[in-house]
Design a protein around this motif. Structure first.
Motif, PDB file in Angstrom:
ATOM      1  N   LEU A  47      -1.841  -7.034  -9.881  1.00  0.00           N
ATOM      2  CA  LEU A  47      -2.671  -5.856  -9.603  1.00  0.00           C
ATOM      3  C   LEU A  47      -2.318  -5.247  -8.251  1.00  0.00           C
ATOM      4  O   LEU A  47      -2.208  -4.017  -8.123  1.00  0.00           O
ATOM      5  CB  LEU A  47      -4.146  -6.263  -9.635  1.00  0.00           C
ATOM      6  CG  LEU A  47      -5.174  -5.154  -9.404  1.00  0.00           C
ATOM      7  CD1 LEU A  47      -5.086  -4.121 -10.518  1.00  0.00           C
ATOM      8  CD2 LEU A  47      -6.587  -5.726  -9.325  1.00  0.00           C
ATOM      9  N   LEU A  48      -2.125  -6.082  -7.267  1.00  0.00           N
ATOM     10  CA  LEU A  48      -1.816  -5.616  -5.914  1.00  0.00           C
ATOM     11  C   LEU A  48      -0.482  -4.881  -5.876  1.00  0.00           C
ATOM     12  O   LEU A  48      -0.362  -3.815  -5.263  1.00  0.00           O
ATOM     13  CB  LEU A  48      -1.791  -6.814  -4.964  1.00  0.00           C
ATOM     14  CG  LEU A  48      -1.776  -6.530  -3.456  1.00  0.00           C
ATOM     15  CD1 LEU A  48      -3.034  -5.780  -3.060  1.00  0.00           C
ATOM     16  CD2 LEU A  48      -1.664  -7.835  -2.685  1.00  0.00           C
ATOM     17  N   ILE A  49       0.528  -5.433  -6.534  1.00  0.00           N
ATOM     18  CA  ILE A  49       1.847  -4.798  -6.560  1.00  0.00           C
ATOM     19  C   ILE A  49       1.789  -3.474  -7.318  1.00  0.00           C
ATOM     20  O   ILE A  49       2.449  -2.499  -6.955  1.00  0.00           O
ATOM     21  CB  ILE A  49       2.884  -5.746  -7.191  1.00  0.00           C
ATOM     22  CG1 ILE A  49       3.113  -6.956  -6.271  1.00  0.00           C
ATOM     23  CG2 ILE A  49       4.205  -5.026  -7.458  1.00  0.00           C
ATOM     24  CD1 ILE A  49       3.980  -8.033  -6.865  1.00  0.00           C
ATOM     25  N   GLY A  50       0.947  -3.416  -8.354  1.00  0.00           N
ATOM     26  CA  GLY A  50       0.809  -2.172  -9.102  1.00  0.00           C
ATOM     27  C   GLY A  50       0.094  -1.081  -8.325  1.00  0.00           C
ATOM     28  O   GLY A  50       0.442   0.106  -8.430  1.00  0.00           O
ATOM     29  N   LEU A  51      -0.903  -1.465  -7.505  1.00  0.00           N
ATOM     30  CA  LEU A  51      -1.706  -0.480  -6.782  1.00  0.00           C
ATOM     31  C   LEU A  51      -1.067  -0.025  -5.476  1.00  0.00           C
ATOM     32  O   LEU A  51      -1.229   1.134  -5.079  1.00  0.00           O
ATOM     33  CB  LEU A  51      -3.096  -1.060  -6.478  1.00  0.00           C
ATOM     34  CG  LEU A  51      -4.024  -1.302  -7.670  1.00  0.00           C
ATOM     35  CD1 LEU A  51      -5.306  -1.981  -7.211  1.00  0.00           C
ATOM     36  CD2 LEU A  51      -4.344   0.011  -8.378  1.00  0.00           C
TER      37      LEU A  51
END
Length: 311
Positions: A47-51
């Motif tokens: 999620l962090l890498i996507g956001l």
């Protein structure tokens, strides 16, 4: 396999890790906590890498794929193990056993290939920094990730078909899951050919990526030692430290287990190694890559800051 054999082998019974009830309850609590940390930690990484747009780089793309593989790997084994801790009857249907072996082998093989691809990424970043974005373009990263998945699933399919075409004389597996070497022990024929296939598979899936890692880090260390600035050397080593830690854990254990089928690890060793890969490694990977990575921690703080401001 004849019809009588197929009917008899409609299910398998797993001996698990312990027959003591209190021990099983304690293990249930322990592994449930570790599994939750695995799923939450790796999901948070994805999620962090996507956001966070600053993490949209090849290194973090491969890390997100690795986190996805770790979730799938742990989920192929741990939920069933947790259920069996609280069950008197520790049985697995034949089809479920085949599927579990196939998925766990596929995810394990994919992870080794991914670690090799990540080592190549670090090699390009350190040894060819000016051409990094040109060499590690989006199509190459997608191609490498897809190739890792295809190679992992292809090897697993071959091994699974070969193993379950053998006549089985027993249906009691001395393990907590349908693991390759444990299932091979159920056969009532000579398995010399299968041992050869395990060795060949181990070389292709474990040793080839391992050689790529060794080659990449030999070149990386040589390039880092040429850097005159201590700060520059520390920064270069810092970009590789997390990956090198994970590589050391994974390849060392796998070589010890699967690259010496003639000696053959004991059932206890097999269980410990399987626990390491199914429970410990997927849990440690997000911790290693986040706690030792300033970019990930900074991105996490920025994302949390955005959510707190919106509230």
């Amino acid at each position: 396999m004849d019809r009588k054999n197929q009917t008899w082998m409609s299910e398998f019974f797993l001996l698990g890790l312990s027959s003591d009830w209190q021990t099983q309850v304690s293990l249930f609590v322990l592994f449930l906590a570790m599994y939750l940390v695995t799923v939450v930690g790796n999901s948070l990484i994805i999620l962090l890498i996507g956001l966070e747009t600053r993490l949209h780089t090849p290194m973090y793309f491969f890390l997100s794929v690795l986190s996805f593989v770790d979730i799938c790997y742990a989920s192929s084994t741990v939920p069933q193990m947790l259920v069996h801790f609280l069950s008197a009857r520790k049985s697995v249907p034949f089809q479920s056993c085949v599927l579990q072996l196939y998925v766990s082998l596929a995810m394990g093989g994919t992870e080794f290939f991914l670690l090799g691809a990540m080592a190549y990424d670090r090699y390009v970043a350190v040894c060819h920094p000016l051409h990094y974005t040109v060499i590690m373009h989006g199509r190459l990263c997608l191609g490498l990730a897809a190739s890792c998945l295809v190679a992992g699933f292809s090897n697993s399919l071959m091994q699974t078909i070969i193993i379950f075409r053998l006549p089985l004389c027993h249906n009691v597996i001395n393990h907590f899951a349908c693991e390759m070497l444990a299932v091979l022990r159920l056969t009532c024929v000579d398995i010399s050919f299968n041992k050869i296939m395990v060795a060949i598979s181990g070389f292709l899936v474990i040793m080839l990526p391992c050689f790529l890692v060794l080659f990449s880090y030999t070149r990386i260390v040589t390039a880092i030692l040429r850097i005159r600035s201590p700060q520059g050397r520390n920064k270069a080593f810092g970009t590789c430290a997390s990956h090198l830690t994970v590589v050391s854990m994974c390849f060392g254990t796998a070589i010890f287990t699967y690259m010496r089928p003639a000696a053959g690890p004991s059932a206890v060793q097999e269980k410990m190694v399987a626990l390491f890969y199914a429970v410990v490694t997927p849990m440690l990977n997000p911790l290693i890559y986040s706690l030792r990575n300033k970019e990930v921690m900074s991105a996490l703080q920025r994302v949390l800051g955005k959510f707190s401001v919106e509230k």
